[in-house]
Design an enzyme around this catalytic site. Sequence first.
Site, PDB file in Angstrom:
ATOM      1  N   CYS A 157       0.281  -6.927  -6.297  1.00  0.00           N
ATOM      2  CA  CYS A 157       0.013  -7.763  -7.545  1.00  0.00           C
ATOM      3  C   CYS A 157      -0.235  -8.574  -8.172  1.00  0.00           C
ATOM      4  O   CYS A 157      -0.767  -8.626  -9.471  1.00  0.00           O
ATOM      5  CB  CYS A 157       1.086  -6.206  -8.123  1.00  0.00           C
ATOM      6  SG  CYS A 157       1.146  -4.768  -7.658  1.00  0.00           S
TER       7      CYS A 157
ATOM      8  N   HIS B 298       2.670  -7.787 -16.028  1.00  0.00           N
ATOM      9  CA  HIS B 298       2.273  -7.001 -14.745  1.00  0.00           C
ATOM     10  C   HIS B 298       2.879  -5.385 -15.204  1.00  0.00           C
ATOM     11  O   HIS B 298       3.983  -5.163 -15.667  1.00  0.00           O
ATOM     12  CB  HIS B 298       2.685  -7.056 -13.318  1.00  0.00           C
ATOM     13  CG  HIS B 298       2.050  -6.398 -11.677  1.00  0.00           C
ATOM     14  ND1 HIS B 298       0.768  -5.390 -11.848  1.00  0.00           N
ATOM     15  CD2 HIS B 298       3.005  -5.380 -11.379  1.00  0.00           C
ATOM     16  CE1 HIS B 298       0.831  -4.391 -11.204  1.00  0.00           C
ATOM     17  NE2 HIS B 298       2.119  -4.298 -10.606  1.00  0.00           N
TER      18      HIS B 298
ATOM     19  N   ASN C 290      -0.523   2.141 -12.417  1.00  0.00           N
ATOM     20  CA  ASN C 290      -0.198   0.438 -12.157  1.00  0.00           C
ATOM     21  C   ASN C 290      -1.455   0.243 -11.799  1.00  0.00           C
ATOM     22  O   ASN C 290      -1.899   1.240 -10.274  1.00  0.00           O
ATOM     23  CB  ASN C 290       1.153   0.866 -11.305  1.00  0.00           C
ATOM     24  CG  ASN C 290       0.995  -0.577 -10.080  1.00  0.00           C
ATOM     25  OD1 ASN C 290       0.518  -1.386 -10.564  1.00  0.00           O
ATOM     26  ND2 ASN C 290       2.865  -0.727  -9.621  1.00  0.00           N
TER      27      ASN C 290
HETATM   28  O1  UT7 Z   1       3.190  -3.367  -8.607  1.00  0.00           O
HETATM   29  C1  UT7 Z   1       3.947  -4.082  -7.504  1.00  0.00           C
HETATM   30  C2  UT7 Z   1       5.831  -3.689  -7.788  1.00  0.00           C
HETATM   31  N1  UT7 Z   1       6.422  -1.818  -7.860  1.00  0.00           N
HETATM   32  C3  UT7 Z   1       7.257  -1.448  -8.873  1.00  0.00           C
HETATM   33  O2  UT7 Z   1       7.838  -2.543  -9.555  1.00  0.00           O
HETATM   34  C4  UT7 Z   1       7.410  -0.154  -9.018  1.00  0.00           C
HETATM   35  C5  UT7 Z   1       8.959  -0.659  -8.609  1.00  0.00           C
HETATM   36  N2  UT7 Z   1       9.864   0.985  -9.261  1.00  0.00           N
HETATM   37  C6  UT7 Z   1       9.961   1.415 -10.316  1.00  0.00           C
HETATM   38  O3  UT7 Z   1       9.270   1.682 -10.707  1.00  0.00           O
HETATM   39  C7  UT7 Z   1      10.716   2.976  -9.824  1.00  0.00           C
HETATM   40  O4  UT7 Z   1      11.435   2.865  -8.871  1.00  0.00           O
HETATM   41  C8  UT7 Z   1       9.753   3.991  -9.444  1.00  0.00           C
HETATM   42  C9  UT7 Z   1       9.439   4.833  -9.934  1.00  0.00           C
HETATM   43  C10 UT7 Z   1       8.840   3.943  -7.971  1.00  0.00           C
HETATM   44  C11 UT7 Z   1      10.992   5.591  -9.299  1.00  0.00           C
HETATM   45  O5  UT7 Z   1      11.481   5.252 -10.355  1.00  0.00           O
HETATM   46  P1  UT7 Z   1      13.236   5.532 -10.345  1.00  0.00           P
HETATM   47  O6  UT7 Z   1      13.990   5.912 -11.797  1.00  0.00           O
HETATM   48  O7  UT7 Z   1      13.483   3.934  -9.056  1.00  0.00           O
HETATM   49  O8  UT7 Z   1      13.471   6.481  -9.784  1.00  0.00           O
HETATM   50  P2  UT7 Z   1      14.090   6.965  -8.437  1.00  0.00           P
HETATM   51  O9  UT7 Z   1      13.421   6.695  -6.852  1.00  0.00           O
HETATM   52  O10 UT7 Z   1      15.793   5.939  -7.867  1.00  0.00           O
HETATM   53  O11 UT7 Z   1      14.247   9.083  -8.324  1.00  0.00           O
HETATM   54  C12 UT7 Z   1      15.207   9.505  -8.633  1.00  0.00           C
HETATM   55  C13 UT7 Z   1      15.143  10.586  -8.351  1.00  0.00           C
HETATM   56  C14 UT7 Z   1      15.446  11.505  -7.079  1.00  0.00           C
HETATM   57  O12 UT7 Z   1      16.257  12.759  -7.530  1.00  0.00           O
HETATM   58  P3  UT7 Z   1      17.216  12.515  -7.733  1.00  0.00           P
HETATM   59  O13 UT7 Z   1      17.969  12.095  -5.960  1.00  0.00           O
HETATM   60  O14 UT7 Z   1      18.247  11.805  -7.903  1.00  0.00           O
HETATM   61  O15 UT7 Z   1      18.075  14.186  -6.960  1.00  0.00           O
HETATM   62  C15 UT7 Z   1      13.936  11.264  -6.825  1.00  0.00           C
HETATM   63  O16 UT7 Z   1      13.747  12.363  -5.885  1.00  0.00           O
HETATM   64  O17 UT7 Z   1      14.353  11.559  -8.650  1.00  0.00           O
HETATM   65  C16 UT7 Z   1      13.507  11.721  -8.013  1.00  0.00           C
HETATM   66  N3  UT7 Z   1      11.785  11.593  -8.332  1.00  0.00           N
HETATM   67  C17 UT7 Z   1      10.962  12.276  -9.078  1.00  0.00           C
HETATM   68  N4  UT7 Z   1      11.323  13.527  -9.112  1.00  0.00           N
HETATM   69  C18 UT7 Z   1      10.263  14.180 -10.532  1.00  0.00           C
HETATM   70  C19 UT7 Z   1      11.209  10.911  -7.364  1.00  0.00           C
HETATM   71  N5  UT7 Z   1      10.298  10.704  -7.959  1.00  0.00           N
HETATM   72  C20 UT7 Z   1       9.651  12.161  -8.515  1.00  0.00           C
HETATM   73  C21 UT7 Z   1       8.636  12.202  -9.582  1.00  0.00           C
HETATM   74  N6  UT7 Z   1       8.808  13.233 -10.083  1.00  0.00           N
HETATM   75  N7  UT7 Z   1       7.104  11.947  -8.974  1.00  0.00           N
END
Ligand code: UT7
Length: 331
Positions: free
Chosen positions: A116, A258, A288
């Site tokens: 990115c 970004h 993104n």
């Molecule tokens: O462009 C290159 C650089 N990229 C980035 O900078 C991206 C950086 N990371 C992020 O933006 C975030 O970490 C994400 C958006 C990818 C994920 O968000 P998060 O708040 O870190 O969520 P998580 O992975 O900790 O997941 C939290 C919960 C989980 O459920 P439990 O284990 O708490 O029950 C996931 O299974 O959210 C669940 N989950 C979803 N639920 C509904 C993960 N994806 C989804 C989804 N819909 N799409």
Amino acid sequence: MSLYNSKFDSFGSYVPEKIVNNYDLEKKVDTSDEWIRTRTGMFERRFSAPHEAASDLAFHAAEQAIYSSKTTRLKDIQMIIVGTISGDHPFPATACILQKRLGLKDIPAFDISAGCTGFIYAVDIARRYIESGAYNNILVVGVEILTRSINWDDRGTCILFGDGAGAAILKRAEKNELSRIIDSKITADASEWELLMHKAGGSRYPASLETVRENAHTIYMEGNKIFKHAVKSMYSVSADLLKLNNLDVKDLDWIVSHQANLRIIDALADKFKAPKSKVIVTIEKYANTSSSSIPLAVTDAIKEGKIKKGDIVLLTAFGAGLTYGTVIFRY
Ligand code: UT7
């Protein structure tokens, strides 16, 4: 010491027609509009049509940048640099395919793979070529079709990406000209490069039936860890560059980071103690778009009358590698 100054002469962008919103994704994966909005700030994203490849999107964005320039004509372009990790083919460079499509000949054309941060890397390289006196006009593009590499079995990443292209013409500036690139810095911390990658299709894991079965030709990302790296890295490289140039956040008219996650954009603004009114946000409509997110956001901000001639703008990005970098310019 640089012999010359460089500046952004013009910008252009292009996004494919097809809009996919959070409700469309709800029908395809176990997710919800509410989760996507609150965790990422995203609502819509663009998906390329099957016949479109990265060079097609790049061509439209480049055309617009050339059309928007009052001083640079197509024939004046002396180099093409494309930041992309989703080019038309593993080789040749998408920049070469773009060169032919633009009808240009006998000029260097190459791609930069910096995730990115691709556009920021390309701008840093272009400005140094111009400031050394070697070239006068360079076309820089950030383009991505990451929707072709989505792992639909991973709901944590499949909802994040959209397609798009942004382009800019960098040009030699007169020493007394107000418009100029004030400074830029690119860097990488590869100690945890495995956190974000496209595993197969290269020399380590060549394409095979097995790699296809394992979904290894799709985007792999450890989101939580990447999130923390993103905020820390973009802040540190930007704060260092501001300090080096005796600038304060108060001197900036706009911050364009970004567009990976609204929470990352907000956290960065908080660390800078910058008001939200100075921060350009397009994540709701494009999601993104990787290396194209910054030139897309800048082009929109210019068209909307936000970024104006004379404004001081900070661009910063973070991506696979893990790469990061910052550009500060006066438009
Ligand atoms: O462009 C290159 C650089 N990229 C980035 O900078 C991206 C950086 N990371 C992020 O933006 C975030 O970490 C994400 C958006 C990818 C994920 O968000 P998060 O708040 O870190 O969520 P998580 O992975 O900790 O997941 C939290 C919960 C989980 O459920 P439990 O284990 O708490 O029950 C996931 O299974 O959210 C669940 N989950 C979803 N639920 C509904 C993960 N994806 C989804 C989804 N819909 N799409």
